[in-house]
Motif scaffolding. Structure first.
Motif, PDB file in Angstrom:
ATOM      1  N   TYR A 177       0.821  -1.244   0.038  1.00  0.00           N
ATOM      2  CA  TYR A 177      -0.154  -0.077   0.271  1.00  0.00           C
ATOM      3  C   TYR A 177       1.045   0.997  -0.239  1.00  0.00           C
ATOM      4  N   ASN A 178       0.270   2.357  -0.544  1.00  0.00           N
ATOM      5  CA  ASN A 178       1.158   3.481  -0.088  1.00  0.00           C
ATOM      6  C   ASN A 178       1.954   4.398   1.069  1.00  0.00           C
ATOM      7  N   VAL A 179       2.862   4.682   1.703  1.00  0.00           N
ATOM      8  CA  VAL A 179       3.530   4.562   2.100  1.00  0.00           C
ATOM      9  C   VAL A 179       2.887   5.292   3.444  1.00  0.00           C
ATOM     10  N   LYS A 180       1.849   6.256   3.397  1.00  0.00           N
ATOM     11  CA  LYS A 180       0.927   6.967   4.006  1.00  0.00           C
ATOM     12  C   LYS A 180       0.341   5.780   5.201  1.00  0.00           C
ATOM     13  N   LEU A 181      -0.271   5.180   4.468  1.00  0.00           N
ATOM     14  CA  LEU A 181      -1.066   3.992   5.498  1.00  0.00           C
ATOM     15  C   LEU A 181      -0.105   3.378   6.145  1.00  0.00           C
ATOM     16  N   ARG A 182       1.272   2.526   5.263  1.00  0.00           N
ATOM     17  CA  ARG A 182       1.952   1.585   6.560  1.00  0.00           C
ATOM     18  C   ARG A 182       2.803   2.656   7.272  1.00  0.00           C
ATOM     19  N   ASP A 183       2.960   4.121   7.917  1.00  0.00           N
ATOM     20  CA  ASP A 183       3.464   4.945   8.353  1.00  0.00           C
ATOM     21  C   ASP A 183       2.021   5.482   9.907  1.00  0.00           C
ATOM     22  N   GLU A 184       0.581   5.221   9.473  1.00  0.00           N
ATOM     23  CA  GLU A 184      -0.382   5.357  10.106  1.00  0.00           C
ATOM     24  C   GLU A 184       0.327   4.811  11.412  1.00  0.00           C
ATOM     25  N   LEU A 185       0.020   3.921  12.039  1.00  0.00           N
ATOM     26  CA  LEU A 185       0.238   3.422  13.243  1.00  0.00           C
ATOM     27  C   LEU A 185       0.892   4.065  14.169  1.00  0.00           C
ATOM     28  N   GLY A 186       1.583   3.597  13.072  1.00  0.00           N
ATOM     29  CA  GLY A 186       3.692   3.361  13.783  1.00  0.00           C
ATOM     30  C   GLY A 186       3.158   5.479  14.129  1.00  0.00           C
ATOM     31  N   GLU A 187       3.115   6.028  13.385  1.00  0.00           N
ATOM     32  CA  GLU A 187       3.103   7.203  14.215  1.00  0.00           C
ATOM     33  C   GLU A 187       2.834   7.897  15.097  1.00  0.00           C
ATOM     34  N   ASP A 188       1.010   7.329  15.229  1.00  0.00           N
ATOM     35  CA  ASP A 188       0.500   7.644  15.885  1.00  0.00           C
ATOM     36  C   ASP A 188       0.839   6.875  17.960  1.00  0.00           C
ATOM     37  N   LEU A 189       1.580   6.074  17.694  1.00  0.00           N
ATOM     38  CA  LEU A 189       2.179   5.276  18.672  1.00  0.00           C
ATOM     39  C   LEU A 189       3.208   6.238  18.482  1.00  0.00           C
ATOM     40  N   ALA A 190       3.633   6.534  18.375  1.00  0.00           N
ATOM     41  CA  ALA A 190       5.319   7.728  18.482  1.00  0.00           C
ATOM     42  C   ALA A 190       4.934   8.521  19.582  1.00  0.00           C
ATOM     43  N   GLN A 191       3.498   9.608  19.315  1.00  0.00           N
ATOM     44  CA  GLN A 191       3.349  10.700  19.306  1.00  0.00           C
ATOM     45  C   GLN A 191       2.255   9.985  21.154  1.00  0.00           C
ATOM     46  N   TRP A 192       1.638   8.608  21.301  1.00  0.00           N
ATOM     47  CA  TRP A 192       0.733   8.737  22.026  1.00  0.00           C
ATOM     48  C   TRP A 192       1.916   8.415  22.958  1.00  0.00           C
ATOM     49  N   LEU A 193       3.171   7.497  22.814  1.00  0.00           N
ATOM     50  CA  LEU A 193       4.679   7.318  23.705  1.00  0.00           C
ATOM     51  C   LEU A 193       4.797   8.803  24.488  1.00  0.00           C
ATOM     52  N   ARG A 194       5.066   9.686  23.572  1.00  0.00           N
ATOM     53  CA  ARG A 194       5.755  10.630  23.979  1.00  0.00           C
ATOM     54  C   ARG A 194       4.955  11.369  25.324  1.00  0.00           C
ATOM     55  N   GLU A 195       3.540  11.573  25.346  1.00  0.00           N
ATOM     56  CA  GLU A 195       2.716  12.557  25.938  1.00  0.00           C
ATOM     57  C   GLU A 195       2.451  11.239  27.396  1.00  0.00           C
ATOM     58  N   ARG A 196       3.385  10.558  27.279  1.00  0.00           N
ATOM     59  CA  ARG A 196       3.045   9.803  28.691  1.00  0.00           C
ATOM     60  C   ARG A 196       3.730  10.096  29.810  1.00  0.00           C
ATOM     61  N   PRO A 197       3.640  10.505  30.647  1.00  0.00           N
ATOM     62  CA  PRO A 197       4.919  10.887  31.875  1.00  0.00           C
ATOM     63  C   PRO A 197       6.028   9.989  31.272  1.00  0.00           C
ATOM     64  N   GLU A 198       5.486   8.294  31.324  1.00  0.00           N
ATOM     65  CA  GLU A 198       7.094   7.415  31.623  1.00  0.00           C
ATOM     66  C   GLU A 198       8.190   7.510  30.591  1.00  0.00           C
ATOM     67  N   TRP A 199       7.639   8.325  29.142  1.00  0.00           N
ATOM     68  CA  TRP A 199       8.649   8.526  28.570  1.00  0.00           C
ATOM     69  C   TRP A 199       9.641   9.967  29.269  1.00  0.00           C
ATOM     70  N   THR A 200       9.551  10.688  29.567  1.00  0.00           N
ATOM     71  CA  THR A 200      10.124  10.958  30.086  1.00  0.00           C
ATOM     72  C   THR A 200      11.571  11.256  31.205  1.00  0.00           C
ATOM     73  N   MET A 233      11.452   2.319  12.606  1.00  0.00           N
ATOM     74  CA  MET A 233      12.561   3.201  13.400  1.00  0.00           C
ATOM     75  C   MET A 233      13.539   3.929  12.696  1.00  0.00           C
ATOM     76  N   ARG A 234      12.697   4.890  12.163  1.00  0.00           N
ATOM     77  CA  ARG A 234      13.497   6.121  11.824  1.00  0.00           C
ATOM     78  C   ARG A 234      12.483   7.333  12.122  1.00  0.00           C
ATOM     79  N   LEU A 235      11.719   6.940  12.901  1.00  0.00           N
ATOM     80  CA  LEU A 235      10.791   7.608  14.123  1.00  0.00           C
ATOM     81  C   LEU A 235      12.109   8.308  14.732  1.00  0.00           C
ATOM     82  N   PRO A 236      11.560   9.635  15.337  1.00  0.00           N
ATOM     83  CA  PRO A 236      12.884   9.634  16.303  1.00  0.00           C
ATOM     84  C   PRO A 236      12.880   9.111  17.381  1.00  0.00           C
TER      85      PRO A 236
END
Length: 474
Positions: A177-200, A233-236
Motif C-alpha cells: 500500500y502507499n507509505v501513508k497507510l504503512r506509517d500511520e499507526l507507528g506515528e500515532d504510537l510515537a505520539q502516544w508514548l511521547r505524551e506519557r509521563p514514563e517517557w520523560t 525505526m526511523r521515527l525519532p
C-alpha cells in the motif's frame, strides 16, 4: 482490767476478708507465673546468638529479588495490538496467519497421528509441541511478559518499560500500500508514548518492544511507495527505543532473538527429556537441506546447494519446500529430517537468517552457515561460532570451488561430538517456554535471556546519560 468492747471485735471480723483479697492475687501470681518468668525474660531479652539469627532472618526477608529487574508494561489502546489480530481475516496479507494465533501465538497443538509417527519423532506426552508460525513472536512475547515475575504497576520503580505493539502485524497488513497507510499507526504510537509521563525519564531509552519480522521491514529509506516496508525505526522516538526482532540490521538499538520453534516446554525436566532423545538418536545422513530453491534470486546459492545435496545420494537428505505436498509445513516431517542429520545446511533465503536454523539446533543438528551474519544471535549463541557450527563461504559455493560433502566428511569424529555437545547446550536458550513454571523447574529460555540483556542495556544507558549531554534529547 480492760472491758470487753464488742464494737472493736466486730471491726476485726470485717477486716479479715479484706486481707485475703490482697494476699490471694499475690499467691496466685507466684504459683502460676513465677515458673514462666525465665521463659518470658528469654523471649523479651534473647541471647546474642538468637538476636543475630532474628536480625539475619529479617534482613533476608527484606531482600528484594526483583530489584533492578522490574518491568512496567504500557497499557496501549487496543488499536496497537489486539485489534490488529482480531481483524486479521480482513487483510489478505495476514489471512493465512490467523490460524496460528491460538494458544497465545503458539498455534495449534501437534497431535499424534494414527501411525504413531509423531510419537517416534517428538516427545508428545508432554503436550509441549505446537504448529508455531515463525512470525508469531510479538504475540508469544507479550503473553510471556504478562507472566514475568518482576512486573510492576508503579512505573517509577521500573528499570525498563515494555511496549506491547504488534509492529509486524501492522507492517504486514499494508504490504504494497502507499507509505501513508504503512506509517500511520507507528506515528500515532510515537505520539502516544511521547505524551506519557514514563517517557520523560529517559526519553524512551528505557523502552523496548518485540517484533516477529526482520529489522529491514521497519527501516524504509525513502517515502516512495515502491520502497520496502515502513519507517517505524526511523521515527525519532523509536530511534531511542530497543527493538528485539528475529533478524537485525546491525543497528545499535536492534538485537536479534530466536525465531519461535515448535517446542514450548513448561519445565526443565521436559527440556532434559528432549535433550536426551536428540543425544541418543541415530543419524542416517551426513547432511541435509530443508527448503526451496530461489531461481528468481540471481545471487542465491540454494540451487547449487540442492544440486550438491542430490548428487551426494544417500549421504544427503533434501526436503523440498516448493511442492504441492507442503511437507516443510509439517513440523513432524521437518523435525524428522533434522534429527536424522549430523549437519543441517542453512543457506540464506529471502534474508540472511532462517527459522530452520533454530529447528535444526532444537533437533541436535549442527548448523552449516554460508554467511557469518547468519549467526547474529549473540545473546543466545556462543560468541565463537566454530564451537557449534560450520562455516562455508557463500562465494566459494556460488563459484563452484568447494564440495560441501567433502568439507563436512573431513571433520573428524571428535570435533563433531564436541559441536553436537555445544548444540545440545544451546537448546534451552532458544526455546520459548510455556508460561507458569516457578522455582527449580523454571527454564531460563530465550525470553528470560532477552529481558535480562535488555535490563543490562538500559542500566548501562542510564549510568552513562549524565556523561552524554545529547542522550535522551531526541
Amino acid at each position: 482490767m480492760k472491758k470487753f468492747n464488742p464494737r472493736k471485735r466486730k471491726v476485726a471480723r470485717k477486716q479479715s476478708p479484706n486481707l485475703l483479697i490482697y494476699i490471694l492475687p499475690t499467691l496466685l501470681f507466684w504459683v502460676l507465673f513465677v515458673p514462666r518468668i525465665n521463659q518470658t525474660v528469654t523471649y523479651l531479652f534473647p541471647s546474642y546468638q538468637e538476636t543475630l539469627n532474628i536480625t539475619l532472618k529479617t534482613k533476608h526477608e527484606e531482600i528484594d529479588t526483583c530489584a533492578g529487574r522490574y518491568v512496567y508494561i504500557h497499557n496501549l489502546p487496543s488499536r496497537f495490538n489486539e485489534d490488529l489480530i482480531e481483524s486479521c481475516e480482513s487483510y489478505a496479507e495476514l489471512r493465512n496467519k490467523c490460524k496460528y494465533l491460538v494458544n497465545s501465538g503458539f498455534g495449534p497443538p501437534i497431535l499424534e497421528d494414527e501411525h504413531n509417527h509423531t510419537v517416534r519423532v517428538l516427545t508428545t506426552e508432554t503436550d509441549s509441541w505446537y504448529s508455531t508460525n515463525q512470525f508469531m513472536l510479538e504475540v508469544i512475547f507479550r503473553e510471556k511478559m504478562r507472566h514475568y515475575e518482576c512486573l510492576t504497576n508503579d512505573s517509577s520503580l521500573s528499570s525498563a518499560v515494555f511496549v506491547p505493539f504488534y509492529a509486524g502485524f501492522d507492517g504486514r497488513r499494508f504490504w504494497g500500500y502507499n507509505v501513508k497507510l504503512r506509517d500511520e499507526l507507528g506515528e500515532d504510537l510515537a505520539q502516544w508514548l511521547r505524551e506519557r509521563p514514563e517517557w520523560t525519564k529517559m526519553h524512551g531509552r528505557d523502552h523496548f518492544f518485540v517484533t516477529g519480522r526482520v529489522g529491514r521491514d521497519f527501516r524504509r529509506v525513502s517515502d516512495q511507495d515502491s520502497d520496502w516496508g515502513n519507517k517505524l525505526m526511523r521515527l525519532p522516538e523509536f530511534e531511542n527505543m530497543t527493538m528485539l526482532s528475529i533478524e537485525t540490521n546491525s543497528c545499535s538499538n536492534e538485537f536479534a532473538v530466536p525465531y519461535p520453534t515448535y517446542f514450548h516446554p513448561k519445565t526443565k525436566t521436559e527440556v532434559r527429556t528432549w535433550q536426551r532423545q536428540v543425544r541418543t538418536v541415530q543419524r542416517r545422513y551426513l547432511f541435509s537441506f530443508v527448503g526451496a530453491p530461489r531461481p528468481e534470486m540471481e545471487e542465491s546459492i540454494r540451487g547449487e546447494v540442492i544440486k550438491q545435496c542430490l548428487a551426494s545420494q544417500e549421504r544427503c537428505k533434501f526436503l523440498n519446500c516448493d511442492t504441492p505436498s507442503k511437507d516443510c509445513g509439517n513440523p513432524v516431517k521437518a523435525m524428522e529430517v533434522f534429527q536424522d542429520s549430523v549437519f543441517c545446511l542453512q543457506p540464506p533465503g529471502d534474508t540472511t537468517t532462517r527459522r530452520s536454523t533454530f529447528d535444526s539446533v532444537l533437533a541436535g543438528c549442527i548448523p552449516v552457515f554460508f554467511r557469518l551474519n547468519s549467526a547474529q544471535y549473540k545473546w543466545h549463541f556462543p560468541v565463537d561460532h566454530t564451537k557449534y557450527s560450520v562455516y562455508i563461504s557463500e562465494d566459494d559455493v556460488r563459484d563452484g570451488k568447494v564440495s560441501i560433502e567433502k568439507i563436512l566428511s573431513m571433520i573428524n569424529e571428535e570435533d563433531v561430538l564436541s559441536m553436537r555437545n555445544e548444540v545440545e547446550k544451546i537448546i534451552p536458550k532458544i526455546i520459548y517456554a510455556k508460561p507458569g513454571a516457578v522455582g527449580p523447574e523454571k527454564n531460563e529460555d530465550a525470553f528470560e535471556i532477552a529481558v535480562s540483556r535488555v535490563l543490562e542495556r538500559v542500566s548501562s544507558l542510564f549510568k552513562n546519560q549524565d556523561n552524554d549531554q545529547n542522550l535522551g534529547m531526541t
